[in-house]
Write an enzyme that holds these catalytic residues in place. Structure first.
Site, PDB file in Angstrom:
ATOM      1  N   ASP A 171       0.836  -1.189   0.000  1.00  0.00           N
ATOM      2  CA  ASP A 171       0.000   0.000   0.000  1.00  0.00           C
ATOM      3  C   ASP A 171       0.885   1.259   0.000  1.00  0.00           C
ATOM      4  O   ASP A 171       2.067   1.202   0.334  1.00  0.00           O
ATOM      5  CB  ASP A 171      -0.896  -0.015   1.232  1.00  0.00           C
ATOM      6  CG  ASP A 171      -2.170   0.792   1.047  1.00  0.00           C
ATOM      7  OD1 ASP A 171      -2.296   1.489   0.034  1.00  0.00           O
ATOM      8  OD2 ASP A 171      -3.048   0.710   1.932  1.00  0.00           O
ATOM      9  N   GLU A 221       2.884   6.902  -2.517  1.00  0.00           N
ATOM     10  CA  GLU A 221       2.659   8.137  -3.266  1.00  0.00           C
ATOM     11  C   GLU A 221       3.108   9.378  -2.487  1.00  0.00           C
ATOM     12  O   GLU A 221       3.410  10.410  -3.085  1.00  0.00           O
ATOM     13  CB  GLU A 221       1.170   8.308  -3.608  1.00  0.00           C
ATOM     14  CG  GLU A 221       0.522   7.109  -4.263  1.00  0.00           C
ATOM     15  CD  GLU A 221      -0.139   6.194  -3.245  1.00  0.00           C
ATOM     16  OE1 GLU A 221      -0.779   5.211  -3.667  1.00  0.00           O
ATOM     17  OE2 GLU A 221      -0.016   6.458  -2.016  1.00  0.00           O
ATOM     18  N   ASP A 225      -8.745   3.903  -3.371  1.00  0.00           N
ATOM     19  CA  ASP A 225      -9.846   4.131  -2.440  1.00  0.00           C
ATOM     20  C   ASP A 225     -11.063   4.718  -3.161  1.00  0.00           C
ATOM     21  O   ASP A 225     -11.216   5.939  -3.271  1.00  0.00           O
ATOM     22  CB  ASP A 225      -9.398   5.067  -1.324  1.00  0.00           C
ATOM     23  CG  ASP A 225      -8.286   4.464  -0.479  1.00  0.00           C
ATOM     24  OD1 ASP A 225      -8.067   3.248  -0.595  1.00  0.00           O
ATOM     25  OD2 ASP A 225      -7.647   5.207   0.278  1.00  0.00           O
TER      26      ASP A 225
END
Length: 804
Positions: A453, A456, A519
């Site tokens: 995950d 970024e 998401d």
């Protein structure tokens, strides 16, 4: 990034230099290149060469059908690194041809003369003189060109109105301007023809056709309802038969017919721009050449195609919770293949330290062994590259120099996400091995796959171990992170057995599958945004893709959204039930319906929908597994846009609410509670999977239907042979044994299906017309069943079945 004020004027605070004339052109036989000096003014005499800036342009071919252009203003400026490219060695390559007017080798002197470099059917041509012209041709046809005021160097001052992404600490710019990123940008415009459409750029949640959009390649954790993306890729392809890769790891800004409506403009910070034009002419051929250049996706294990179930994000869970989920799925006959532990397998404030929270998981090795042995499950665990200071890894990482530092030598830290977290410096080989060792220890405990995950939120004002330019690392960081983890899994389980579940990516990320869509909102809009992003991603070199079935954001999704999303999610390469604050097991949604007084008809409950579509996918594994080998073989993804499969059908190109699953299955997800859906069938003969209806379409046809939750528009394309195993309850089995072979051969004379087993062995089922019959023959002579469409089944005899 926009530099102009309308067609004629430049924005305030921007000074521009444009290539005006190809003043010197020549060829270099030794390096198989074109060398061009372009002046920023027209030279009428020697006096015009004084005080006159120039561009130096080199045109080469790194691979067949690919032409690379590098244009520089000042060659002594800071280099902005590009991506690793799989380039062929120059010299002696039969697919390269050079041509020059005049003497052939060396400089060409007369205005109007030209030089050409041809590679695999693609030609770059530069014409000497003004106006500036660099064109790319195939079969005598201009695909695109940089002409007139199209190659430029822009200098900005503090008054500049040029805007980038105003995203604060982690973004391009703190104040919303581009000036504090760089005071110099280099840009080029490549022309668009009338009606030419543009696709790609990685994961973009807006319309699939990118014409009219401004796109910044700068990864952000922005959700699916924004213009930002987790997987921004500086690559696009068009309906005119070519693709373009901008070879820059940092911030690339695209104006797709949005500054100049006749061009795609791309700009990068600094004094040079580097890009590749990739010829197809079909979308699949473009992707094949593109992925050969930047890396093909790895093969993924068969078990990964089954249904994944997670704990969701912020929910509370322990071993008893997990057992209740796993047993609940089994009790309801919903085949489950993978169980995923999300963030809270580690203790809060400790992420990521790779240590199980012993308050909830006392003997994790025994637990994982039971899930494998007794439940037949694979397991996955969540990680990220951020190291909270309360976790055990922070002090060690700080002491050994494994964490990213500020210019003053301090460890860079933030409280945004985990308190006092640092960032692993993956440019440091020792730090990579340190992190990889922790991943391998987790795998040794019994974990099969890793969810990587984040990646970024990369700061811009830090110092990297290898002295990488800070801005070039923002997007590139995720590639180093994912590659480190993927190597750990691959070194543990072997090639073709490794699997990630990654969120962020850049060019090269496609080599480390699988990726999921981030998401998304738990709404029909969120579902549609997700599909648009997936279509853009697989049009950018990524072979496999997944998303959160039911959506991620939102307290409790509408059961209608969940059930519609189940059908969509199971008809893809990888399928995962995941959410934010609420578990995603299907019976909870049936309980919600009951609380709301909703009575589901037979086959319409969430449990029944989950069961039927999971079993449908498992029955399709002989088809899906073979389709899933193509990303590694030739760069063609499992899920394809309608443009990719039907590039010559103008009506199919912009469609972003339907897709092809492999070459044979058309899927149109239902994005409404009512079940109403409108979709498009291209020309051909199609057979409805659920009803057996056969439709012949001459010129393409729109259909509007209403579906219950247990069906979806799913059509089989004529010329297909689909091998299935109805009743399959797991993704791993012997695909070619006792198979059901369905033949869809309305107008053609022959078709075939190749069924590949996970050990690499294969069996081919050939269908061909013999008089009024269709004969189906297996290559290994083993028994099978066959049918024409969804008609009556016929048993084979001696490896042959005859259908009438």
């Amino acid at each position: 990034m926009k530099f102009t004020n309308g067609y004629w004027l430049i924005r305030d605070g921007v000074d521009a230099l444009y290539a005006r004339e190809a003043y010197e052109i020549g060829v270099d036989e030794r390096t198989e290149s074109l060398d061009v000096l372009a002046t920023t003014g027209v030279v009428r005499g020697r006096y015009d060469t004084l005080n006159l800036p120039t561009f130096t342009i080199r045109v080469t071919t790194p691979a067949e059908g690919v032409i690379r252009v590098r244009a520089e203003h000042w060659q002594g400026a800071t280099e902005h690194p590009g991506f690793p490219l799989n380039e062929d060695e120059p010299g002696g390559r039969g697919y390269v041809a050079l041509r020059a007017d005049g003497n052939g080798d060396g400089e060409v002197g007369e205005d109007g003369a030209s030089v050409e470099l041809t590679s695999g059917g693609l030609t770059a041509r530069v014409v000497k003189g003004a106006p500036w012209n660099l064109s790319f041709l195939a079969d005598g046809r201009v695909l695109t060109e940089s002409r007139g005021k199209s190659l430029a160097r822009f200098r900005l001052d503090e008054r500049s109105a040029v805007t980038a992404q105003p995203v604060g600490e982690f973004g391009v710019s703190r104040d919303g301007s581009a000036f504090d990123e760089s005071d110099v940008f280099t840009a080029i415009q490549l022309g668009l023809g009338v009606g030419e459409q543009v696709f790609g750029f990685g994961e973009r949640f807006g319309a699939y056709v990118k014409n009219g959009q401004s796109i910044d390649v700068w990864n952000e954790d922005g959700g699916t309802a924004s213009e930002q993306g987790y997987k921004d890729i500086p690559f696009y392809m068009t309906s005119n038969g070519y693709g373009v890769l901008v070879n820059n790891r940092g911030h690339v800004s695209f104006e797709v017919g949005s500054e100049n409506t006749e061009t795609v403009q791309f700009s990068v910070p600094g004094e040079a721009i580097d890009f590749c034009v990739i010829y197809g002419p079909t979308p699949k051929q473009i992707l094949s050449r593109y992925t050969a250049l930047v890396g093909r996706p790895a093969d993924v294990p068969a078990w990964s195609y089954g249904l994944w179930l997670t704990t969701s994000f912020t929910t509370k869970y322990d071993e008893a919770t997990i057992n209740s989920f796993v047993d609940g799925m089994a009790e309801r006959d919903i085949p489950l293949s993978v169980f995923h532990y999300d963030c809270y397998w580690m203790r809060e404030f400790h992420w990521t330290d790779f240590e199980w929270d012993k308050r909830f998981f006392g003997d994790i090795e025994a637990t994982l062994e039971r899930l494998h042995r007794d439940k037949g499950l694979r397991t996955c665990a969540w990680i990220n590259p951020y190291i909270g200071q309360r976790g055990s890894m922070f002090a060690e990482g700080k002491a050994k120099g494994y964490l990213v530092r500020k210019p003053n030598g301090e460890v860079w830290q933030t409280d945004f996400w985990q308190a006092g977290m640092g960032l692993v410096d993956f440019t440091n080989p020792a730090a990579r091995e340190w992190f990889k060792t922790r991943v391998k220890a987790l795998l040794a405990q019994g974990i099969d796959a890793i969810k990587t995950d984040f990646g970024e939120r990369i700061p811009r004002d830090v110092v990297w171990y290898d002295d990488s330019p800070a801005l070039s690392m923002h997007n590139w960081y995720t590639q180093l992170y994912n590659r480190t983890v993927f190597e750990a899994v691959e070194e543990t389980y072997g090639k073709g057995r490794a699997c990630l579940f990654a969120r962020s990516a850049t060019v090269g990320g496609q080599t480390q599958p699988v990726h999921w869509g981030g998401d998304c909102e738990s709404t029909f809009n969120g579902m549609a945004q997700t599909l648009r992003a997936g279509l853009s991603l697989v049009s950018s070199g990524f072979g496999f893709w997944s998303h959160d079935i039911g959506g991620f954001e939102g307290a409790f999704p509408d059961p209608a959204v969940y059930k519609r999303w189940l059908a969509f999610g199971m008809l893809g390469s990888h399928s995962r039930l995941h959410g934010s604050t609420v578990y995603r097991v299907p019976w909870l949604f049936d309980e919600e319906d009951e609380r709301n007084g909703v009575v589901n008809a037979p086959g319409q409950s969430a449990v029944e929908v989950a069961r039927s579509f999971t079993r449908l996918k498992l029955s399709l594994m002989p088809y899906l597994y073979e389709v899933g080998l193509h990303p590694h073989r030739d760069g063609v993804p499992v899920m394809r846009s309608m443009f990719m499969e039907f590039p010559d059908d103008p009506s199919a190109r912009p469609l972003d609410r339907q897709y092809m699953l492999g070459p044979s299955l058309l899927v149109a997800p239902v994005f409404s509670c009512s079940g109403e859906v409108t979709y498009y069938l291209p020309a051909g003969t199609w057979t409805n999977w659920f009803t057996g209806e056969r439709v012949r379409v001459d010129d393409g046809r729109w259909r509007t239907e209403t579906h219950g939750y247990d069906t979806v528009p799913l059509w089989v394309r004529d010329g297909s042979v689909i091998v299935t195993h109805p009743g399959a309850t797991a993704p791993e089995y012997e695909y070619g044994r006792d198979a059901l072979v369905s033949v869809f051969l309305d107008r053609g004379e022959a078709a075939r299906a190749v069924v590949v087993e996970e050990d690499g062995s294969s069996v081919t089922f050939e269908a061909r017309r013999v008089g009024d019959d269709i004969e189906v023959v297996s290559s290994d002579g083993r028994p099978f069943r066959a049918r024409l469409g969804f008609g009556a089944e016929v048993a084979s005899s001696g490896g042959v079945a005859r259908l009438r």
